[in-house]
Design an enzyme around this catalytic site. Structure first.
Site, PDB file in Angstrom:
ATOM      1  N   ARG A  65       0.860  -1.174   0.000  1.00 56.51           N
ATOM      2  CA  ARG A  65       0.000   0.000   0.000  1.00 56.51           C
ATOM      3  C   ARG A  65       0.896   1.223   0.000  1.00 56.51           C
ATOM      4  NH1 ARG A  65       2.398   1.663   3.692  1.00 56.51           N
ATOM      5  NH2 ARG A  65       0.875   3.321   3.843  1.00 56.51           N
ATOM      6  N   GLY A  66       0.293   2.396  -0.099  1.00 55.69           N
ATOM      7  CA  GLY A  66       1.089   3.605  -0.283  1.00 55.69           C
ATOM      8  C   GLY A  66       1.157   3.881  -1.778  1.00 55.69           C
ATOM      9  N   ALA A  67       0.878   5.127  -2.143  1.00 56.90           N
ATOM     10  CA  ALA A  67       0.695   5.448  -3.564  1.00 56.90           C
ATOM     11  C   ALA A  67       1.858   4.999  -4.458  1.00 56.90           C
ATOM     12  CB  ALA A  67       0.427   6.945  -3.700  1.00 56.90           C
ATOM     13  N   ARG A 102      -7.433  -0.170  -6.612  1.00 51.71           N
ATOM     14  CA  ARG A 102      -7.671   0.887  -5.614  1.00 51.71           C
ATOM     15  C   ARG A 102      -7.865   2.206  -6.362  1.00 51.71           C
ATOM     16  NH1 ARG A 102      -4.172   1.056  -0.364  1.00 51.71           N
ATOM     17  NH2 ARG A 102      -6.035   2.204   0.293  1.00 51.71           N
ATOM     18  N   GLN A 214      -1.832   2.363  10.028  1.00 54.94           N
ATOM     19  CA  GLN A 214      -0.549   2.393   9.302  1.00 54.94           C
ATOM     20  C   GLN A 214       0.521   3.145  10.089  1.00 54.94           C
ATOM     21  OE1 GLN A 214      -3.530   3.011   7.898  1.00 54.94           O
ATOM     22  NE2 GLN A 214      -3.582   2.489   5.733  1.00 54.94           N
ATOM     23  N   ASP A 255      -1.740  10.797  -1.859  1.00 61.40           N
ATOM     24  CA  ASP A 255      -2.109   9.754  -2.830  1.00 61.40           C
ATOM     25  C   ASP A 255      -2.481  10.338  -4.181  1.00 61.40           C
ATOM     26  OD1 ASP A 255      -2.787   8.620   0.010  1.00 61.40           O
ATOM     27  OD2 ASP A 255      -2.378   6.942  -1.345  1.00 61.40           O
ATOM     28  N   ASN A 265      -5.088  12.483   0.892  1.00 60.22           N
ATOM     29  CA  ASN A 265      -4.228  11.590   1.673  1.00 60.22           C
ATOM     30  C   ASN A 265      -5.109  10.826   2.653  1.00 60.22           C
ATOM     31  OD1 ASN A 265      -1.495  10.656   2.213  1.00 60.22           O
ATOM     32  ND2 ASN A 265      -1.692  11.634   4.214  1.00 60.22           N
ATOM     33  N   LYS A 266      -4.496   9.962   3.415  1.00 57.88           N
ATOM     34  CA  LYS A 266      -5.224   9.098   4.344  1.00 57.88           C
ATOM     35  C   LYS A 266      -6.219   9.888   5.193  1.00 57.88           C
ATOM     36  CE  LYS A 266      -5.031   5.588   4.482  1.00 57.88           C
ATOM     37  NZ  LYS A 266      -5.968   4.711   3.755  1.00 57.88           N
TER      38      LYS A 266
END
Ligand code: MRU
Length: 377
Positions: A65-67, A102, A214, A255, A265-266
């Site tokens: 995960r993570g862009a 995603r 995370q 992201d 972002n998150k």
């Protein structure tokens, strides 16, 4: 070896001081290997991805995960697909399958567009080798981009340290925008790692980042392994810390960033930016250029926000006293839950964007001053 999903095998490894990237080509030269992030911080496990479907599931189920890492994994997913069938229909189907994994991180689309542009014109016989080469190059480019984000972000931390007469610099970050979210270095963490390595005393407030934690599970783990002083806090503590002068600088990842500097972002990033704005705390976003979506201008209206399964909210996973990893339910039976995974922070709340080419104002003019050729294309 234990089977985790079709085409994925997992083995557990000890860390013996050996530096890892978050994704790499297997020793036999054709599978992609990843750190299985769903098992951290309680186990360090490497998963082997052998098929397109395995790569897609690894992204969907957040083994990666993570862009930036989502983009890199998708690139290897295309290579695995071409190894199995390099025909035109397979190429289109692989791109479509990965694109569905995603919705928010634009690096996914960026990497798939890159792969399709390179592979499309080729004779199918040449596609697999080229796909592996381009996937490896995307990974190497990501590492260099993130290294440069650190180089460009480091002076922001050094300035604060100088102003504080060498007293420790307190940073706050949200989610995991560390090396685990990229191929190496991280985005938000790159200036932090480089400051720490340069002997600047830093301390990081790590938002736990519900629902998937995370921050608590990944950022704390990787900062700890690198020896960076840090403290895990609940997501709602940041405002209080800022009111009491306990945060000098916020740095988060992103992201997807619009051509005008709005930042997805998150979930929870927006609230941190509001608190930072109210308290005069600089709020920077670390931004690799593949994360810029030049096609959109209004983040709140145009960035698709992923909604994930409610189980991520109603349940929590952790280690029991006797060392077992267990999942428990924390909500009453029957209570509905909602799980919005990202939010958008408007550009007006962002002090600056730390990119591989320098620090820009969060605005169209700021981004175009650094990336004029991409803005025009
Ligand atoms: O849902 P995730 O874990 O993929 O979300 C990741 C983030 O929001 C990161 O902060 C973002 O991708 C930037 S990572 C360099």
């Amino acid at each position: 070896m234990t089977a985790a999903a079709p085409g994925v095998t997992v083995r557990f490894m000890k860390i013996d001081g050996k530096p890892y990237r978050s994704i790499w080509l297997s020793e036999d030269g054709w599978a992609a290997e990843i750190v299985d992030q769903t098992r951290l911080p309680h186990a360090f496990a490497v998963a082997r991805l052998e098929t397109l479907e395995a790569a897609a599931v690894a992204i969907e189920d957040m083994l990666v995960r993570g862009a930036p890492l989502i983009g890199a994994t998708a690139a290897y997913g295309m290579a695995l697909a071409m190894r199995a069938d390099a025909g035109d229909a397979a190429l289109a189907a692989a791109r479509e399958r990965l694109m569905r994994t995603r919705p928010t991180a634009v690096n996914l689309r960026w990497a798939l567009d890159e792969m399709a542009a390179v592979l499309g014109p080729l004779d199918p016989a040449d596609r697999a080798a080229t796909a592996y080469a381009r996937a490896a190059a995307i990974c190497d480019e990501d590492v260099e981009i993130n290294r440069m984000i650190g180089v460009n972000g480091l002076p922001l931390i050094r300035d604060i340290a100088d102003r504080k007469g060498g007293e420790r610099v307190n940073l706050l970050t949200h989610c995991n925008a560390g090396w685990l979210a990229t191929v190496d270095w991280g985005t938000a963490t790159s200036p932090i790692y480089q400051a720490h390595d340069a002997g600047i005393p830093v301390h990081v407030w790590v938002d736990e980042t519900r629902p998937r934690n995370q921050g608590a599970s990944l950022t704390a783990w990787e900062l700890g392994r690198h020896g960076v002083p840090h403290t895990v806090i609940v997501d709602n503590a940041g405002g209080h810390l800022m009111q009491h002068g306990m945060v000098d600088l916020c740095i988060t990842g992103t992201d997807r960033t619009t051509a005008t500097g709005d930042v997805a972002n998150k979930i929870g990033t927006y609230l941190k930016a509001l608190a930072a704005h109210d308290n005069g705390v600089p709020f920077y976003v670390a931004l690799p250029s593949p994360t810029i979506d030049w096609t959109i201008a209004d983040g709140v209206a145009e960035i698709p926000i992923e909604q994930r399964t409610g189980g991520e909210v109603s349940q929590m996973t952790g280690r029991t006293g006797d060392g077992r990893v267990e999942t428990v339910t924390i909500t009453p039976d029957g209570s509905p839950v909602a799980n919005y995974a990202f939010d958008v922070t408007p550009a007006r709340l962002v002090t600056g964007l730390i990119t591989e080419r320098g620090v820009a104002a969060a605005s169209r003019a700021g981004l175009e001053s650094l990336f004029a050729e991409r803005a025009a294309s």
